[in-house]
Design a protein around this motif. Structure first.
Motif, mmCIF file in Angstrom:
data_model
loop_
_atom_site.group_PDB
_atom_site.id
_atom_site.type_symbol
_atom_site.label_atom_id
_atom_site.label_comp_id
_atom_site.label_asym_id
_atom_site.label_seq_id
_atom_site.Cartn_x
_atom_site.Cartn_y
_atom_site.Cartn_z
ATOM 1 N N PRO A 123 0.833 -1.207 0.000
ATOM 2 C CA PRO A 123 0.000 0.000 0.000
ATOM 3 C C PRO A 123 0.866 1.255 0.000
ATOM 4 C CG PRO A 123 -0.569 -1.474 1.830
ATOM 5 C CD PRO A 123 0.710 -1.970 1.247
ATOM 6 N N ALA A 124 0.488 2.228 -0.817
ATOM 7 C CA ALA A 124 1.251 3.487 -0.890
ATOM 8 C C ALA A 124 0.258 4.634 -1.021
ATOM 9 C CB ALA A 124 2.211 3.451 -2.075
ATOM 10 N N GLY A 125 -0.457 4.911 0.065
ATOM 11 C CA GLY A 125 -1.467 5.970 0.027
ATOM 12 C C GLY A 125 -2.715 5.456 -0.652
ATOM 13 N N ASN A 126 -3.154 6.167 -1.717
ATOM 14 C CA ASN A 126 -4.416 5.720 -2.334
ATOM 15 C C ASN A 126 -4.218 4.736 -3.477
ATOM 16 O OD1 ASN A 126 -3.333 7.664 -3.850
ATOM 17 N ND2 ASN A 126 -5.130 9.007 -3.928
ATOM 18 N N PHE A 127 -3.017 4.149 -3.562
ATOM 19 C CA PHE A 127 -2.821 3.022 -4.486
ATOM 20 C C PHE A 127 -1.815 2.056 -3.882
ATOM 21 C CE2 PHE A 127 -0.332 6.696 -6.161
ATOM 22 C CZ PHE A 127 0.959 6.213 -5.954
ATOM 23 N N SER A 128 -1.551 0.959 -4.610
ATOM 24 C CA SER A 128 -0.608 -0.058 -4.121
ATOM 25 C C SER A 128 0.436 -0.309 -5.194
ATOM 26 C CB SER A 128 -1.345 -1.378 -3.873
ATOM 27 O OG SER A 128 -2.328 -1.203 -2.901
ATOM 28 N N ALA A 129 1.511 -0.965 -4.809
ATOM 29 C CA ALA A 129 2.528 -1.373 -5.782
ATOM 30 C C ALA A 129 1.829 -2.066 -6.948
ATOM 31 C CB ALA A 129 3.533 -2.310 -5.131
ATOM 32 N N SER A 130 2.351 -1.862 -8.153
ATOM 33 C CA SER A 130 1.597 -2.302 -9.338
ATOM 34 C C SER A 130 1.586 -3.817 -9.512
ATOM 35 C CB SER A 130 2.141 -1.612 -10.597
ATOM 36 O OG SER A 130 3.515 -1.891 -10.763
ATOM 37 N N ASP A 131 2.527 -4.529 -8.911
ATOM 38 C CA ASP A 131 2.455 -5.993 -8.938
ATOM 39 C C ASP A 131 1.728 -6.500 -7.702
ATOM 40 O OD1 ASP A 131 3.382 -7.585 -11.086
ATOM 41 O OD2 ASP A 131 5.449 -6.970 -10.699
#
Ligand code: URP
Ligand code: ZN
Ligand code: ZN
Length: 458
Positions: free
Chosen positions: A65-73
């Protein structure tokens, strides 16, 4: 039970390389002998090929998790890419949130990986909030098969004080586990960052300036002092500076281990020059370092001063990186690499620098298996071990590219880099995952690995 016979391969065993056959029955290696004549359901001719234990990537961040999205994999896409690249086991990180528990972190990551991961997997737990409850939970995590704990000296959301780190290390030492460290002194980063922003330096070119080498080297120095004081096994993750490795000089008696990553071996800080779309790709912490550091890190690997190469796979797309278009501190940190690691390492270590195959196999798999409580189930070709196997063609050439990789990321950090040694066939617990250019697993069937106590010697 299904059986697979691998014929005529160059087998990389723990301490020797042997032209031999290897028989798999069910999920495990059942025989290694110069000529196996038994019938098998499948026969693979490995003449001219190198047969290795499946790679272990001891440092990934799927779905981070990185704020309002997550790592792309996700675990699904990232573990599939890992198999394409010859890696069969992942150790990811379950990160405690401050104010929350280790159990919640562990459950959260179990939910992310369960029935999603194609590879077998385990978790380090990141300890970010040291209090009575957290200290009580560490033995509980041990019962769940978590025997390694990551700690940070930097970042408000992750950082713990050195006195709390000592508490964790004393407890983990008692339990027979290992503590890993993200070695950067937070205050140094904060001061540099504030100065750069006040001067209006807001592009990715400021990122390496905000993470000086000194921040890593001093953190490692403090960590070594704590390893010495507590006797706890210590492991420095993603080492980017050879001077950090130098800090261990004369400390060979300590249970102290170093990991580096392909990006610190193959890329350098020149990537921070140029437009946002290219320079933001290399924003990760620690940052890429000046030219010259890379060759020294290779030497340290050859001299066994660095023990593990993992990826810190934590990809974000260019679009996600754009969050920091106006301010480099908002760029999500991390890059892709889980699919690239084994081939980059084989090419750099064996093809170019003449590392022995047994030493290559140790930094690729065996050392991580020993340090993180997976040996001899994983990380070695031995009768009784899991049949996690990578067959590599040493003569086959490759060119890294986002247009052909399987990672869910729209760039490859090594775009255009050419080398040789391709992972052609990959087996996970006796099942063909990659063969003849195809991905053969029908569904994610990776298992959670309850890990044992780590080795304190390699
Ligand atoms: O930039 C990085 N390395 N991101 C992943 C998180 C970490 O600290 O390993
Ligand atoms: Zn880290
Ligand atoms: Zn990491």
């Amino acid at each position: 039970m299904n059986s697979i016979l691998i014929k005529n391969g160059l087998l990389v065993l723990e301490d020797q390389v042997l032209k031999s056959d290897l028989l798999i029955v069910g999920e495990t290696i059942s025989q290694i002998a110069s000529s196996i004549t038994e019938d098998a359901d499948t026969i693979i001719d490995a003449q001219g090929k190198i047969v290795l234990p499946g790679g272990i990537d001891a440092h990934t961040h799927m779905d981070l998790p990185a704020g309002n999205f997550s790592a792309s994999d996700s675990f699904e896409t990232g573990s599939r890419a890992a198999l394409w690249g010859g890696t069969t086991t992942l150790i990811d990180f379950a990160n405690q949130k401050k104010g929350s528990t280790l159990r919640e972190a562990f459950d959260q990551w179990q939910n992310l990986a369960k029935e999603k991961s194609f590879c077998d997997y385990g978790f380090h737990v990141s300890v970010t909030d040291v209090n009575e409850k957290t200290l009580q939970e560490i033995p509980e995590m041990f019962k769940e098969g978590v025997t390694s704990f990551k700690t940070f000296m930097a970042y408000p959301a992750m950082k713990i004080s050195e006195s709390d780190l000592e508490k964790v290390m004393r407890l983990v030492k008692e339990l027979g586990g290992i503590v890993t460290l993200h070695a950067e002194i937070g205050q140094m980063i904060e001061e540099k960052t504030a100065k750069l922003l006040s001067e209006g330096q807001k592009t990715p070119a400021a990122h390496p300036l905000s993470h000086p080498e000194e921040a890593e080297i001093v953190a490692v120095r403090h960590f070594i002092a704590l390893v010495e004081k507590t006797g706890c096994s210590g492991y420095v993750v993603h080492t980017s500076c050879p001077q950090s490795v130098e800090e261990a000089k004369g400390k060979g008696h300590l249970p102290l281990w170093y990991e580096t990553c392909p990006q610190y071996l193959e890329r350098d800080e020149r990537l921070y020059q140029g437009p946002f779309e290219t320079s933001a790709k290399a924003v990760m912490s620690p940052p890429l370092r000046p030219i010259g550091f890379q060759e020294k890190l290779w030497e340290d690997l050859l001299q066994k001063k660095i023990h593990v190469v993992a990826t810190d796979h934590c990809p974000f797309t260019i679009e996600q990186k754009r969050r920091g278009q106006e301010n480099f501190t908002l760029i999500p940190n991390g890059g892709p690499g889980v699919e690239d690691r084994v081939e980059l390492l084989y090419n750099g270590a064996v093809s170019k620098r003449k590392m022995s195959l047994t030493d290559f196999s140790k930094i690729n798999a065996t050392n991580a298996a020993k340090l993180f409580g997976l040996y001899p189930k994983k990380g070695v070709l031995k009768v009784g071990s899991d049949a996690d196997i990578t067959i590599l063609d040493p003569n086959s050439k490759w060119k890294r590219s986002a247009s052909t990789h399987h990672m869910n990321c729209d760039y490859n950090l090594y775009e255009g880099l050419e080398g040789q040694g391709k992972c052609e066939t990959v087996l996970l617990r006796g099942e063909l995952a990659i063969h003849q250019g195809k991905f053969l697993l029908q569904k994610p069937q990776g298992r959670y690995l309850k890990r044992e106590k780590p080795f304190t010697k390699l």
